[in-house]
Design an enzyme around this catalytic site. Structure first.
Site, mmCIF file in Angstrom:
data_model
loop_
_atom_site.group_PDB
_atom_site.id
_atom_site.type_symbol
_atom_site.label_atom_id
_atom_site.label_comp_id
_atom_site.label_asym_id
_atom_site.label_seq_id
_atom_site.Cartn_x
_atom_site.Cartn_y
_atom_site.Cartn_z
ATOM 1 N N ALA A 16 0.829 -1.203 0.000
ATOM 2 C CA ALA A 16 0.000 0.000 0.000
ATOM 3 C C ALA A 16 0.868 1.261 0.000
ATOM 4 O O ALA A 16 1.830 1.343 -0.752
ATOM 5 C CB ALA A 16 -0.977 -0.037 1.165
ATOM 6 N N CYS A 17 0.539 2.231 0.836
ATOM 7 C CA CYS A 17 1.233 3.518 0.801
ATOM 8 C C CYS A 17 2.696 3.421 1.236
ATOM 9 O O CYS A 17 3.468 4.357 1.015
ATOM 10 C CB CYS A 17 0.510 4.535 1.674
ATOM 11 S SG CYS A 17 -1.121 4.985 1.041
ATOM 12 N N SER A 18 3.084 2.316 1.842
ATOM 13 C CA SER A 18 4.474 2.125 2.257
ATOM 14 C C SER A 18 5.297 1.372 1.220
ATOM 15 O O SER A 18 6.443 1.010 1.481
ATOM 16 C CB SER A 18 4.531 1.377 3.596
ATOM 17 O OG SER A 18 4.078 2.183 4.652
ATOM 18 N N SER A 19 4.740 1.143 0.041
ATOM 19 C CA SER A 19 5.423 0.316 -0.944
ATOM 20 C C SER A 19 6.796 0.856 -1.309
ATOM 21 O O SER A 19 7.754 0.087 -1.470
ATOM 22 C CB SER A 19 4.561 0.187 -2.200
ATOM 23 O OG SER A 19 3.366 -0.514 -1.938
ATOM 24 N N SER A 23 2.053 5.501 -2.415
ATOM 25 C CA SER A 23 3.473 5.229 -2.171
ATOM 26 C C SER A 23 4.398 6.287 -2.746
ATOM 27 O O SER A 23 5.540 6.415 -2.319
ATOM 28 C CB SER A 23 3.841 3.858 -2.762
ATOM 29 O OG SER A 23 3.749 3.871 -4.173
#
Length: 373
Positions: free
Chosen positions: A155-158, A334
């Site tokens: 998700a956004c931490s990819s 991300s």
């Protein structure tokens, strides 16, 4: 093991931008049409009337003023409210590949590298357009990179998780240099008919060159001091779209097949977790919070970023300490923290310490400690 640096960053920005006023005008037209079409059912109490959105509310709630998008007309059409991105033939480069290549070419230029110097491509993003073949392998082919490639989604931490994976490959000698690419068409999974979230996302792509320090020649090098990752399961941010939907016809088209979140719960849960992880990460590396010149934080919500930075610094951060790009880009998943890094790094003197951090669905949190070379 080899010392490793980030030697170049790249950014692809779509040409189209949508202001809050434009988005609200489209949304409110949809609301008016819905309430008119369902007036009798609303009066009988069978259907709940929709409420209008407001540009001032959007900016106050999120800090977002506008967002870049791959398609503007489809989003703003109150009869459609979905981007129009036509399918491409299998022998054409996909739209995410095209975005990723554009960002990668900029990153390679800043790193002083060519495709021949890259041994691996990692496409790390939230919104992959297909399960296979891997988008990373397509990008690899489009760039002419030898070696290997793979996709990953946290998700956004990819992007930060991708940097960690690239770091390991370079440290262990599996690759001299790795491209970490994060192409995000976030508007493709956004419900533009949902008042609470229709303003959140935009589209963009970023790229980062991660390579051996003893081989790097770039004027834009940042030593990767350390990385730290954390995941905790939560349903407070979720998207249930997937190939198994066809096996359960009753769920096709349901709201949970797009982005949904419990925003207040996310805010309450994530902010302290991020601040605690970054503080512990700095302490483990004998770095004081006061020594950090810049925090390149995930660009999801201005209040979240300010609170996290305040928890760390014990005071309100300056614009220089915690730069913001979400006012014009919105949340690009991300790509957000890397956009902030890309646009706010060249002014730092050698020896400056910074923290690149992401946080999002999962929950997932990534922290990358960097030192300007």
């Amino acid at each position: 093991m080899h010392k490793v640096v980030i030697s170049g960053t790249g950014l692809y920005t779509p040409v189209n931008s949508i202001s809050n006023d434009e988005l609200v005008q489209s949304f409110n037209t949809y609301v008016a049409n819905f309430n008119t079409d369902n007036a009798d059912a609303i009066e009988r109490g069978e259907v709940e009337a929709l409420s209008e959105s407001n540009a001032a509310f959007i900016e106050k709630a999120s800090g977002i003023k506008s967002r870049f998008v791959m398609d503007k007309a489809g989003i703003l059409d109150p009869r459609r409210m979905t981007p129009r991105i036509p399918e491409r033939a299998n022998d054409e480069w996909s739209v995410l590949c095209q975005m990723g290549v554009a960002a990668a070419e900029m990153a390679l230029q800043r790193a002083g590298r060519s495709a021949a110097d890259i041994d691996a491509v990692i496409v790390a993003c939230s919104n992959l357009q297909r399960p296979y073949p891997a988008l990373a392998i397509e990008v690899q082919e489009a760039l002419g990179v030898q070696g290997f490639g793979y996709d990953m989604n946290v998700a956004c931490s990819s992007a930060t998780f991708g940097i960690q994976a690239a770091l390991t490959s370079v440290q262990q000698g599996q690759a001299r240099a790795v491209l970490v690419i994060s192409p995000e068409i976030c508007t493709g999974h956004l419900n533009f008919r949902d008042r609470d979230s229709h303003f959140i996302f935009g589209d963009a792509a970023t790229a980062v060159v991660v390579e051996r320090a003893d081989m790097a020649t770039s004027a834009h090098q940042f030593e990767i001091i350390s990385t730290r990752l954390l995941t905790r399961f939560s349903n407070n941010i979720r998207n249930n779209f997937g190939f198994l939907n066809r096996a359960a016809e009753e769920g096709i088209g349901a709201p949970d097949k797009l982005f949904v979140q419990e925003g207040r719960k996310v805010f309450r849960d994530v902010c302290p977790m991020v601040a605690e992880l970054i503080a512990a990460h700095l302490e483990e590396n004998a770095l004081a919070v006061t020594s950090v010149r810049r925090f390149w934080l995930h660009q999801a919500n201005l209040s979240m970023n300010m609170l996290i930075a305040k928890k760390l610094l014990g005071r309100e951060p300056s614009a220089e300490e915690a730069p913001v790009i979400l006012d014009t880009y919105a949340n690009t998943s991300s790509a957000g923290s890397v956009i902030a890094f890309h646009k706010n790094q060249d002014d730092l003197p050698a020896g400056s310490v910074g923290v690149l951090s992401s946080f999002g669905a999962g929950y997932s949190i990534g922290s990358v400690l960097l030192r300007k070379v």
